[in-house]
Design a protein around this motif. Structure first.
Motif, PDB file in Angstrom:
ATOM      1  N   PHE A  35      -9.249   2.317  -7.087  1.00 46.40           N
ATOM      2  CA  PHE A  35      -9.551   0.890  -7.235  1.00 46.40           C
ATOM      3  C   PHE A  35      -8.333   0.122  -7.727  1.00 46.40           C
ATOM      4  O   PHE A  35      -8.147  -1.047  -7.379  1.00 46.40           O
ATOM      5  CB  PHE A  35     -10.743   0.679  -8.166  1.00 46.40           C
ATOM      6  CG  PHE A  35     -12.051   0.957  -7.499  1.00 46.40           C
ATOM      7  CD1 PHE A  35     -12.548   0.107  -6.535  1.00 46.40           C
ATOM      8  CD2 PHE A  35     -12.789   2.088  -7.818  1.00 46.40           C
ATOM      9  CE1 PHE A  35     -13.754   0.361  -5.905  1.00 46.40           C
ATOM     10  CE2 PHE A  35     -13.992   2.360  -7.198  1.00 46.40           C
ATOM     11  CZ  PHE A  35     -14.472   1.492  -6.235  1.00 46.40           C
ATOM     12  N   GLY A  36      -7.478   0.744  -8.535  1.00 55.94           N
ATOM     13  CA  GLY A  36      -6.235   0.106  -8.956  1.00 55.94           C
ATOM     14  C   GLY A  36      -5.301  -0.143  -7.786  1.00 55.94           C
ATOM     15  O   GLY A  36      -4.623  -1.173  -7.721  1.00 55.94           O
ATOM     16  N   TYR A  37      -5.274   0.780  -6.860  1.00 54.48           N
ATOM     17  CA  TYR A  37      -4.460   0.609  -5.653  1.00 54.48           C
ATOM     18  C   TYR A  37      -4.899  -0.634  -4.881  1.00 54.48           C
ATOM     19  O   TYR A  37      -4.074  -1.434  -4.458  1.00 54.48           O
ATOM     20  CB  TYR A  37      -4.581   1.856  -4.779  1.00 54.48           C
ATOM     21  CG  TYR A  37      -3.919   1.739  -3.431  1.00 54.48           C
ATOM     22  CD1 TYR A  37      -2.543   1.863  -3.312  1.00 54.48           C
ATOM     23  CD2 TYR A  37      -4.661   1.490  -2.287  1.00 54.48           C
ATOM     24  CE1 TYR A  37      -1.929   1.755  -2.080  1.00 54.48           C
ATOM     25  CE2 TYR A  37      -4.062   1.380  -1.048  1.00 54.48           C
ATOM     26  CZ  TYR A  37      -2.690   1.519  -0.948  1.00 54.48           C
ATOM     27  OH  TYR A  37      -2.088   1.395   0.267  1.00 54.48           O
ATOM     28  N   PHE A  38      -6.197  -0.792  -4.714  1.00 48.21           N
ATOM     29  CA  PHE A  38      -6.696  -1.943  -3.961  1.00 48.21           C
ATOM     30  C   PHE A  38      -6.672  -3.234  -4.764  1.00 48.21           C
ATOM     31  O   PHE A  38      -6.812  -4.318  -4.205  1.00 48.21           O
ATOM     32  CB  PHE A  38      -8.095  -1.670  -3.421  1.00 48.21           C
ATOM     33  CG  PHE A  38      -8.085  -0.756  -2.243  1.00 48.21           C
ATOM     34  CD1 PHE A  38      -7.540  -1.168  -1.042  1.00 48.21           C
ATOM     35  CD2 PHE A  38      -8.591   0.518  -2.336  1.00 48.21           C
ATOM     36  CE1 PHE A  38      -7.515  -0.327   0.050  1.00 48.21           C
ATOM     37  CE2 PHE A  38      -8.577   1.369  -1.251  1.00 48.21           C
ATOM     38  CZ  PHE A  38      -8.030   0.948  -0.053  1.00 48.21           C
ATOM     39  N   TRP A  39      -6.503  -3.150  -6.075  1.00 44.01           N
ATOM     40  CA  TRP A  39      -6.375  -4.370  -6.853  1.00 44.01           C
ATOM     41  C   TRP A  39      -4.915  -4.820  -6.918  1.00 44.01           C
ATOM     42  O   TRP A  39      -4.600  -5.980  -6.700  1.00 44.01           O
ATOM     43  CB  TRP A  39      -6.915  -4.163  -8.250  1.00 44.01           C
ATOM     44  CG  TRP A  39      -6.901  -5.406  -9.107  1.00 44.01           C
ATOM     45  CD1 TRP A  39      -6.618  -6.681  -8.733  1.00 44.01           C
ATOM     46  CD2 TRP A  39      -7.186  -5.478 -10.498  1.00 44.01           C
ATOM     47  NE1 TRP A  39      -6.726  -7.543  -9.803  1.00 44.01           N
ATOM     48  CE2 TRP A  39      -7.064  -6.835 -10.902  1.00 44.01           C
ATOM     49  CE3 TRP A  39      -7.547  -4.544 -11.447  1.00 44.01           C
ATOM     50  CZ2 TRP A  39      -7.279  -7.256 -12.201  1.00 44.01           C
ATOM     51  CZ3 TRP A  39      -7.768  -4.968 -12.742  1.00 44.01           C
ATOM     52  CH2 TRP A  39      -7.643  -6.303 -13.110  1.00 44.01           C
ATOM     53  N   PHE A  40      -3.994  -3.880  -7.180  1.00 38.83           N
ATOM     54  CA  PHE A  40      -2.603  -4.254  -7.426  1.00 38.83           C
ATOM     55  C   PHE A  40      -1.692  -4.123  -6.199  1.00 38.83           C
ATOM     56  O   PHE A  40      -0.822  -4.948  -5.997  1.00 38.83           O
ATOM     57  CB  PHE A  40      -2.029  -3.396  -8.560  1.00 38.83           C
ATOM     58  CG  PHE A  40      -2.711  -3.617  -9.871  1.00 38.83           C
ATOM     59  CD1 PHE A  40      -2.576  -4.821 -10.539  1.00 38.83           C
ATOM     60  CD2 PHE A  40      -3.496  -2.629 -10.431  1.00 38.83           C
ATOM     61  CE1 PHE A  40      -3.203  -5.031 -11.750  1.00 38.83           C
ATOM     62  CE2 PHE A  40      -4.130  -2.830 -11.642  1.00 38.83           C
ATOM     63  CZ  PHE A  40      -3.973  -4.038 -12.306  1.00 38.83           C
ATOM     64  N   LYS A  67      -2.612  -3.240  -2.608  1.00 36.13           N
ATOM     65  CA  LYS A  67      -3.113  -3.738  -1.330  1.00 36.13           C
ATOM     66  C   LYS A  67      -4.336  -4.629  -1.516  1.00 36.13           C
ATOM     67  O   LYS A  67      -5.422  -4.327  -1.011  1.00 36.13           O
ATOM     68  CB  LYS A  67      -3.487  -2.574  -0.416  1.00 36.13           C
ATOM     69  CG  LYS A  67      -2.352  -1.691  -0.012  1.00 36.13           C
ATOM     70  CD  LYS A  67      -1.574  -2.347   1.095  1.00 36.13           C
ATOM     71  CE  LYS A  67      -0.545  -1.349   1.590  1.00 36.13           C
ATOM     72  NZ  LYS A  67       0.233  -1.865   2.669  1.00 36.13           N
ATOM     73  N   PRO A  68      -4.216  -5.742  -2.235  1.00 38.48           N
ATOM     74  CA  PRO A  68      -5.413  -6.564  -2.472  1.00 38.48           C
ATOM     75  C   PRO A  68      -5.978  -7.196  -1.205  1.00 38.48           C
ATOM     76  O   PRO A  68      -7.166  -7.474  -1.141  1.00 38.48           O
ATOM     77  CB  PRO A  68      -4.916  -7.642  -3.441  1.00 38.48           C
ATOM     78  CG  PRO A  68      -3.459  -7.686  -3.257  1.00 38.48           C
ATOM     79  CD  PRO A  68      -3.039  -6.293  -2.844  1.00 38.48           C
ATOM     80  N   GLN A  98     -13.074  -8.963  -3.890  1.00 39.91           N
ATOM     81  CA  GLN A  98     -11.951  -8.623  -4.769  1.00 39.91           C
ATOM     82  C   GLN A  98     -12.411  -8.545  -6.222  1.00 39.91           C
ATOM     83  O   GLN A  98     -11.927  -7.708  -6.981  1.00 39.91           O
ATOM     84  CB  GLN A  98     -10.834  -9.666  -4.611  1.00 39.91           C
ATOM     85  CG  GLN A  98      -9.552  -9.293  -5.280  1.00 39.91           C
ATOM     86  CD  GLN A  98      -8.916  -8.038  -4.717  1.00 39.91           C
ATOM     87  OE1 GLN A  98      -9.110  -7.694  -3.561  1.00 39.91           O
ATOM     88  NE2 GLN A  98      -8.171  -7.342  -5.532  1.00 39.91           N
ATOM     89  N   SER A  99     -13.361  -9.372  -6.616  1.00 37.60           N
ATOM     90  CA  SER A  99     -13.897  -9.323  -7.972  1.00 37.60           C
ATOM     91  C   SER A  99     -14.645  -8.017  -8.224  1.00 37.60           C
ATOM     92  O   SER A  99     -14.591  -7.468  -9.323  1.00 37.60           O
ATOM     93  CB  SER A  99     -14.819 -10.503  -8.228  1.00 37.60           C
ATOM     94  OG  SER A  99     -14.107 -11.704  -8.147  1.00 37.60           O
TER      95      SER A  99
END
Length: 72
Positions: free
Chosen positions: A61-66, A68-69, A17-18
């Motif tokens: 990458f924003g999608y997977f951060w905010f 669907k983390p 995640q980082s």
């Protein structure tokens, strides 16, 4: 590219995640810099391709951060 290739099949972890967070920030910075270059006239019309690529990558990458983390 190697970082994402090495963690592509790794299980969900804080380190993974980082990496997503770091790549999102890097692509947002690249988007801002390339957009500034196009708008100031430093880049020609082909500079818009860099803007589109950075926008696409930052959105991903924003999608997977905010959004669907847990899947990042």
């Amino acid at each position: 590219g190697l970082i994402t290739a090495f963690v592509a099949n790794a299980p969900q972890s804080e380190a993974r995640q980082s990496i997503v967070k770091g790549l999102f920030i890097a692509h947002v910075i690249g988007l801002i810099v390339s957009l500034m270059g196009v708008l100031s006239g430093t880049f020609n019309t082909f500079g818009w391709s860099a803007v589109i690529i950075y926008l696409f990558l930052a959105a991903g990458f924003g999608y997977f951060w905010f959004i669907k983390p847990e899947q990042a």
